[in-house]
Design an enzyme around this catalytic site. Sequence first.
Site, PDB file in Angstrom:
ATOM      1  N   ASN A  81      18.601  64.657  55.943  1.00  0.00           N
ATOM      2  CA  ASN A  81      17.596  64.985  54.408  1.00  0.00           C
ATOM      3  C   ASN A  81      16.632  64.080  54.691  1.00  0.00           C
ATOM      4  O   ASN A  81      16.271  63.579  55.374  1.00  0.00           O
ATOM      5  CB  ASN A  81      18.149  64.401  53.018  1.00  0.00           C
ATOM      6  CG  ASN A  81      19.347  64.812  52.797  1.00  0.00           C
ATOM      7  OD1 ASN A  81      19.907  65.911  52.987  1.00  0.00           O
ATOM      8  ND2 ASN A  81      20.428  63.834  52.300  1.00  0.00           N
TER       9      ASN A  81
ATOM     10  N   ASP B  13      29.129  55.360  54.435  1.00  0.00           N
ATOM     11  CA  ASP B  13      28.408  54.880  54.086  1.00  0.00           C
ATOM     12  C   ASP B  13      28.621  54.291  51.986  1.00  0.00           C
ATOM     13  O   ASP B  13      29.950  54.762  52.316  1.00  0.00           O
ATOM     14  CB  ASP B  13      28.688  56.449  53.788  1.00  0.00           C
ATOM     15  CG  ASP B  13      26.856  56.869  52.363  1.00  0.00           C
ATOM     16  OD1 ASP B  13      25.798  57.623  52.494  1.00  0.00           O
ATOM     17  OD2 ASP B  13      27.050  56.392  51.347  1.00  0.00           O
TER      18      ASP B  13
ATOM     19  N   HIS C  45      18.367  59.031  59.224  1.00  0.00           N
ATOM     20  CA  HIS C  45      19.826  58.749  59.428  1.00  0.00           C
ATOM     21  C   HIS C  45      20.266  59.996  59.515  1.00  0.00           C
ATOM     22  O   HIS C  45      19.906  61.111  58.643  1.00  0.00           O
ATOM     23  CB  HIS C  45      20.375  57.874  58.645  1.00  0.00           C
ATOM     24  CG  HIS C  45      20.097  58.324  56.751  1.00  0.00           C
ATOM     25  ND1 HIS C  45      18.824  58.083  56.585  1.00  0.00           N
ATOM     26  CD2 HIS C  45      20.746  58.989  56.173  1.00  0.00           C
ATOM     27  CE1 HIS C  45      18.499  58.421  55.060  1.00  0.00           C
ATOM     28  NE2 HIS C  45      20.030  59.190  54.999  1.00  0.00           N
ATOM     29  N   LEU C  46      21.864  60.429  60.270  1.00  0.00           N
ATOM     30  CA  LEU C  46      22.323  61.495  60.005  1.00  0.00           C
ATOM     31  C   LEU C  46      23.600  61.292  59.217  1.00  0.00           C
ATOM     32  O   LEU C  46      23.579  60.165  59.479  1.00  0.00           O
ATOM     33  CB  LEU C  46      23.102  61.523  61.575  1.00  0.00           C
ATOM     34  CG  LEU C  46      22.100  62.490  62.311  1.00  0.00           C
ATOM     35  CD1 LEU C  46      23.148  62.920  63.587  1.00  0.00           C
ATOM     36  CD2 LEU C  46      21.719  63.473  62.062  1.00  0.00           C
ATOM     37  N   HIS C  47      23.498  61.631  58.417  1.00  0.00           N
ATOM     38  CA  HIS C  47      25.461  62.231  58.124  1.00  0.00           C
ATOM     39  C   HIS C  47      26.065  62.559  59.088  1.00  0.00           C
ATOM     40  O   HIS C  47      26.589  63.280  59.274  1.00  0.00           O
ATOM     41  CB  HIS C  47      25.134  62.098  56.470  1.00  0.00           C
ATOM     42  CG  HIS C  47      23.989  61.739  55.574  1.00  0.00           C
ATOM     43  ND1 HIS C  47      25.055  61.132  54.132  1.00  0.00           N
ATOM     44  CD2 HIS C  47      22.758  61.979  55.449  1.00  0.00           C
ATOM     45  CE1 HIS C  47      23.325  60.473  53.852  1.00  0.00           C
ATOM     46  NE2 HIS C  47      22.389  60.971  54.660  1.00  0.00           N
TER      47      HIS C  47
HETATM   48  P1  AMP Z   1      19.981  59.748  52.117  1.00  0.00           P
HETATM   49  O1  AMP Z   1      19.502  60.034  49.843  1.00  0.00           O
HETATM   50  O2  AMP Z   1      20.201  61.200  52.724  1.00  0.00           O
HETATM   51  O3  AMP Z   1      18.415  59.592  52.377  1.00  0.00           O
HETATM   52  O4  AMP Z   1      20.950  58.710  52.452  1.00  0.00           O
HETATM   53  C1  AMP Z   1      21.049  57.926  51.771  1.00  0.00           C
HETATM   54  C2  AMP Z   1      22.702  57.186  52.101  1.00  0.00           C
HETATM   55  O5  AMP Z   1      22.331  55.643  52.294  1.00  0.00           O
HETATM   56  C3  AMP Z   1      23.109  57.511  50.363  1.00  0.00           C
HETATM   57  O6  AMP Z   1      24.839  58.535  50.542  1.00  0.00           O
HETATM   58  C4  AMP Z   1      23.361  56.369  50.536  1.00  0.00           C
HETATM   59  O7  AMP Z   1      25.014  56.333  49.587  1.00  0.00           O
HETATM   60  C5  AMP Z   1      23.563  55.046  51.470  1.00  0.00           C
HETATM   61  N1  AMP Z   1      23.328  54.460  51.227  1.00  0.00           N
HETATM   62  C6  AMP Z   1      22.573  53.554  50.596  1.00  0.00           C
HETATM   63  N2  AMP Z   1      22.674  51.689  50.293  1.00  0.00           N
HETATM   64  C7  AMP Z   1      23.765  52.135  50.968  1.00  0.00           C
HETATM   65  C8  AMP Z   1      23.859  50.596  51.757  1.00  0.00           C
HETATM   66  N3  AMP Z   1      23.781  49.535  51.671  1.00  0.00           N
HETATM   67  N4  AMP Z   1      25.521  50.999  52.379  1.00  0.00           N
HETATM   68  C9  AMP Z   1      25.965  52.115  53.306  1.00  0.00           C
HETATM   69  N5  AMP Z   1      25.475  52.998  52.630  1.00  0.00           N
HETATM   70  C10 AMP Z   1      23.956  53.019  51.991  1.00  0.00           C
END
Ligand code: AMP
Length: 111
Positions: free
Chosen positions: A92, A35, A105-107
């Site tokens: 989320n 991330d 996506h999974l965090h």
């Molecule tokens: P969500 O808020 O659950 O949709 O998570 C999206 C995640 O994507 C966030 O934690 C961001 O920090 C991450 N994110 C956004 N753009 C990028 C990127 N180019 N590379 C890696 N992570 C990203």
Amino acid sequence: MSENIYKENIFSKIIKGEIPAKKVFEDDDVLCFHDINPKAKTHVLLIPKKNYIDFEDFSNNSTPLELANFFKKAAYIANEKLNLKSYKILSNKGAKAGQEVLHFHLHILGY
Ligand code: AMP
């Protein structure tokens, strides 16, 4: 898969190699990368390469094999690739819950 409402987003660009990512694991079906704004000591995202919008779309519209393999890979990455002993997994669904990117996506947050 909800192709009709899926919109091109940052994760599909990462899958296509149009923007860079710090990759942890990749095969034909999934991609895992760090991330860009980590919320834990280790913070990676695991995504299917197919265009599912969110957890619900993925759960309802993937095959049982696809679903099982995805979660087995999450465990494999946490254990074998990242050597995490203690971690949290979350996804989320929906803007009010904090979903910013409309590609499931999974965090994986390691401590
Ligand atoms: P969500 O808020 O659950 O949709 O998570 C999206 C995640 O994507 C966030 O934690 C961001 O920090 C991450 N994110 C956004 N753009 C990028 C990127 N180019 N590379 C890696 N992570 C990203």
